[in-house]
Design a protein around this motif. Structure first.
Motif, mmCIF file in Angstrom:
data_model
loop_
_atom_site.group_PDB
_atom_site.id
_atom_site.type_symbol
_atom_site.label_atom_id
_atom_site.label_comp_id
_atom_site.label_asym_id
_atom_site.label_seq_id
_atom_site.Cartn_x
_atom_site.Cartn_y
_atom_site.Cartn_z
ATOM 1 N N PRO A 67 -24.102 42.966 1.536
ATOM 2 C CA PRO A 67 -25.199 43.742 2.397
ATOM 3 C C PRO A 67 -25.815 44.692 1.472
ATOM 4 C CG PRO A 67 -23.278 43.265 3.595
ATOM 5 C CD PRO A 67 -22.793 42.867 2.255
ATOM 6 N N LEU A 68 -27.303 44.857 1.668
ATOM 7 C CA LEU A 68 -27.737 46.053 1.026
ATOM 8 C C LEU A 68 -27.079 47.510 0.998
ATOM 9 C CD1 LEU A 68 -30.338 47.025 -0.552
ATOM 10 C CD2 LEU A 68 -31.369 47.201 1.771
ATOM 11 N N GLY A 69 -26.917 47.654 2.139
ATOM 12 C CA GLY A 69 -26.415 49.034 2.508
ATOM 13 C C GLY A 69 -25.121 49.154 1.916
ATOM 14 N N THR A 70 -24.212 48.225 1.972
ATOM 15 C CA THR A 70 -22.925 48.427 1.554
ATOM 16 C C THR A 70 -22.971 48.368 -0.206
ATOM 17 O OG1 THR A 70 -21.981 47.359 3.288
ATOM 18 C CG2 THR A 70 -20.585 47.285 1.237
ATOM 19 N N ALA A 71 -23.788 47.473 -0.711
ATOM 20 C CA ALA A 71 -23.848 47.290 -2.175
ATOM 21 C C ALA A 71 -24.232 48.512 -2.860
ATOM 22 C CB ALA A 71 -24.615 45.949 -2.439
ATOM 23 N N TYR A 72 -25.276 49.068 -2.192
ATOM 24 C CA TYR A 72 -26.140 50.105 -2.806
ATOM 25 C C TYR A 72 -25.150 51.439 -2.744
ATOM 26 C CZ TYR A 72 -29.820 53.528 -4.059
ATOM 27 O OH TYR A 72 -30.198 54.467 -4.729
ATOM 28 N N ALA A 73 -24.495 51.623 -1.398
ATOM 29 C CA ALA A 73 -23.966 52.837 -1.482
ATOM 30 C C ALA A 73 -22.606 52.765 -2.228
ATOM 31 C CB ALA A 73 -23.313 52.965 0.082
ATOM 32 N N VAL A 74 -21.789 51.602 -2.275
ATOM 33 C CA VAL A 74 -20.921 51.529 -3.264
ATOM 34 C C VAL A 74 -21.156 51.820 -4.669
ATOM 35 C CG1 VAL A 74 -18.840 49.909 -4.183
ATOM 36 C CG2 VAL A 74 -19.422 50.037 -1.712
ATOM 37 N N ALA A 128 -14.127 72.518 -4.330
ATOM 38 C CA ALA A 128 -15.103 71.820 -3.581
ATOM 39 C C ALA A 128 -15.529 70.658 -4.165
ATOM 40 C CB ALA A 128 -16.112 72.621 -3.159
ATOM 41 N N ARG A 129 -15.744 70.564 -5.454
ATOM 42 C CA ARG A 129 -16.300 69.393 -6.301
ATOM 43 C C ARG A 129 -15.259 68.243 -6.191
ATOM 44 N NH1 ARG A 129 -18.947 70.291 -11.538
ATOM 45 N NH2 ARG A 129 -20.462 71.025 -10.210
ATOM 46 N N LEU A 130 -14.054 68.498 -6.204
ATOM 47 C CA LEU A 130 -12.892 67.699 -5.953
ATOM 48 C C LEU A 130 -12.760 67.067 -4.614
ATOM 49 C CD1 LEU A 130 -10.294 69.058 -8.331
ATOM 50 C CD2 LEU A 130 -12.038 67.392 -9.084
ATOM 51 N N ALA A 131 -12.964 67.919 -3.815
ATOM 52 C CA ALA A 131 -13.040 67.530 -2.312
ATOM 53 C C ALA A 131 -13.985 66.355 -2.072
ATOM 54 C CB ALA A 131 -13.055 68.538 -1.269
ATOM 55 N N GLY A 132 -15.124 66.864 -2.687
ATOM 56 C CA GLY A 132 -16.356 66.004 -2.581
ATOM 57 C C GLY A 132 -16.067 64.583 -3.002
ATOM 58 N N ILE A 133 -15.576 64.537 -4.089
ATOM 59 C CA ILE A 133 -15.095 63.113 -4.524
ATOM 60 C C ILE A 133 -14.269 62.566 -4.006
ATOM 61 C CG2 ILE A 133 -13.767 62.161 -6.864
ATOM 62 C CD1 ILE A 133 -15.121 64.389 -8.653
ATOM 63 N N ALA A 134 -13.155 63.030 -3.445
ATOM 64 C CA ALA A 134 -12.303 62.324 -2.351
ATOM 65 C C ALA A 134 -13.078 61.870 -1.101
ATOM 66 C CB ALA A 134 -11.137 63.542 -2.074
ATOM 67 N N LEU A 135 -13.898 62.519 -0.527
ATOM 68 C CA LEU A 135 -14.598 62.107 0.406
ATOM 69 C C LEU A 135 -15.591 60.763 0.132
ATOM 70 C CD1 LEU A 135 -15.728 65.475 2.111
ATOM 71 C CD2 LEU A 135 -14.020 63.855 3.187
ATOM 72 N N ILE A 136 -16.109 60.810 -1.144
ATOM 73 C CA ILE A 136 -16.916 59.638 -1.368
ATOM 74 C C ILE A 136 -15.859 58.496 -1.453
ATOM 75 C CG2 ILE A 136 -18.258 58.839 -3.382
ATOM 76 C CD1 ILE A 136 -19.257 61.676 -3.579
ATOM 77 N N ILE A 137 -14.877 58.717 -2.087
ATOM 78 C CA ILE A 137 -13.818 57.841 -2.402
ATOM 79 C C ILE A 137 -13.498 57.225 -0.848
ATOM 80 C CG2 ILE A 137 -11.380 56.918 -3.060
ATOM 81 C CD1 ILE A 137 -11.850 58.947 -5.333
ATOM 82 N N ALA A 138 -13.344 58.009 -0.043
ATOM 83 C CA ALA A 138 -12.981 57.636 1.665
ATOM 84 C C ALA A 138 -14.075 56.772 2.139
ATOM 85 C CB ALA A 138 -12.807 58.812 2.140
ATOM 86 N N GLY A 139 -15.381 57.285 1.631
ATOM 87 C CA GLY A 139 -16.494 56.495 2.428
ATOM 88 C C GLY A 139 -16.790 55.111 1.824
ATOM 89 N N ILE A 140 -16.374 54.899 0.214
ATOM 90 C CA ILE A 140 -16.620 53.578 -0.345
ATOM 91 C C ILE A 140 -15.424 52.893 0.309
ATOM 92 C CG2 ILE A 140 -16.152 52.585 -2.474
ATOM 93 C CD1 ILE A 140 -17.253 55.020 -3.813
ATOM 94 N N THR A 141 -14.370 53.523 0.343
ATOM 95 C CA THR A 141 -13.026 52.387 1.066
ATOM 96 C C THR A 141 -13.574 51.963 2.496
ATOM 97 O OG1 THR A 141 -11.507 53.786 -0.311
ATOM 98 C CG2 THR A 141 -10.827 52.421 1.535
ATOM 99 N N MET A 142 -14.055 53.008 3.187
ATOM 100 C CA MET A 142 -14.612 52.346 4.685
ATOM 101 C C MET A 142 -15.570 51.334 4.445
ATOM 102 S SD MET A 142 -14.336 55.605 6.790
ATOM 103 C CE MET A 142 -14.338 54.913 8.372
ATOM 104 N N LEU A 143 -16.562 51.387 3.682
ATOM 105 C CA LEU A 143 -17.609 50.403 3.429
ATOM 106 C C LEU A 143 -16.738 48.952 3.245
ATOM 107 C CD1 LEU A 143 -20.590 52.596 2.031
ATOM 108 C CD2 LEU A 143 -20.519 51.500 3.982
ATOM 109 N N LYS A 144 -16.128 49.095 2.129
ATOM 110 C CA LYS A 144 -15.447 47.991 1.863
ATOM 111 C C LYS A 144 -14.630 47.346 2.909
ATOM 112 C CE LYS A 144 -13.465 44.912 -1.147
ATOM 113 N NZ LYS A 144 -13.106 43.807 -0.363
ATOM 114 N N LEU A 145 -13.969 48.034 3.730
ATOM 115 C CA LEU A 145 -13.392 47.646 4.842
ATOM 116 C C LEU A 145 -14.041 46.970 5.915
ATOM 117 C CD1 LEU A 145 -10.006 49.939 4.804
ATOM 118 C CD2 LEU A 145 -10.258 47.486 3.799
ATOM 119 N N ALA A 146 -15.146 47.576 6.011
ATOM 120 C CA ALA A 146 -15.988 47.238 7.239
ATOM 121 C C ALA A 146 -16.459 45.914 7.417
ATOM 122 C CB ALA A 146 -17.311 48.173 7.288
#
Length: 105
Positions: free
Chosen positions: A56-63, A87-105
């Motif tokens: 899917p477009l949204g998933t592929a582009y976001a990942v 704050a930068r490291l926390a932001g990276i962790a949040l992006i990893i969490a978001g990518i993981t959620m998109l992959k699992l969706a």
């Protein structure tokens, strides 16, 4: 290669390469990094397009962007002396969490 997720991961890695090379090109005043920027960007976009045939477009582009953001942030810290703030490291962790959620969706 027919695995769209593998294509997407490789595309993301090439995004990290072109972003880092662009920084190293010093505003495209250094020929080597400038050429690397163009070549890596072409490969990254080509692989992204191939992955989008099946994802899917949204998933592929976001990942793809997420991989690039994480990699560029880490490259900035490791190669270019960017600050590794909490704050930068926390932001990276949040992006990893978001990518993981998109992959699992």
């Amino acid at each position: 290669m027919s695995n769209p997720w593998l294509l997407l991961i490789i595309a993301g890695l090439f995004e990290i390469i072109w972003a880092s090379a662009m920084k190293a090109s010093d505003g495209f005043t250094k020929i080597g990094p400038s050429v690397l920027t163009g070549v890596a960007a072409f490969i990254s976009f080509w692989l992204l397009a191939a992955a989008m045939k099946d994802l899917p477009l949204g998933t592929a582009y976001a990942v793809w962007v997420g991989i690039g953001i994480i990699g560029a942030a880490l490259a900035g810290i490791m190669l270019f002396g960017d600050a590794a703030t909490p704050a930068r490291l926390a932001g990276i962790a949040l992006i990893i969490a978001g990518i993981t959620m998109l992959k699992l969706a």
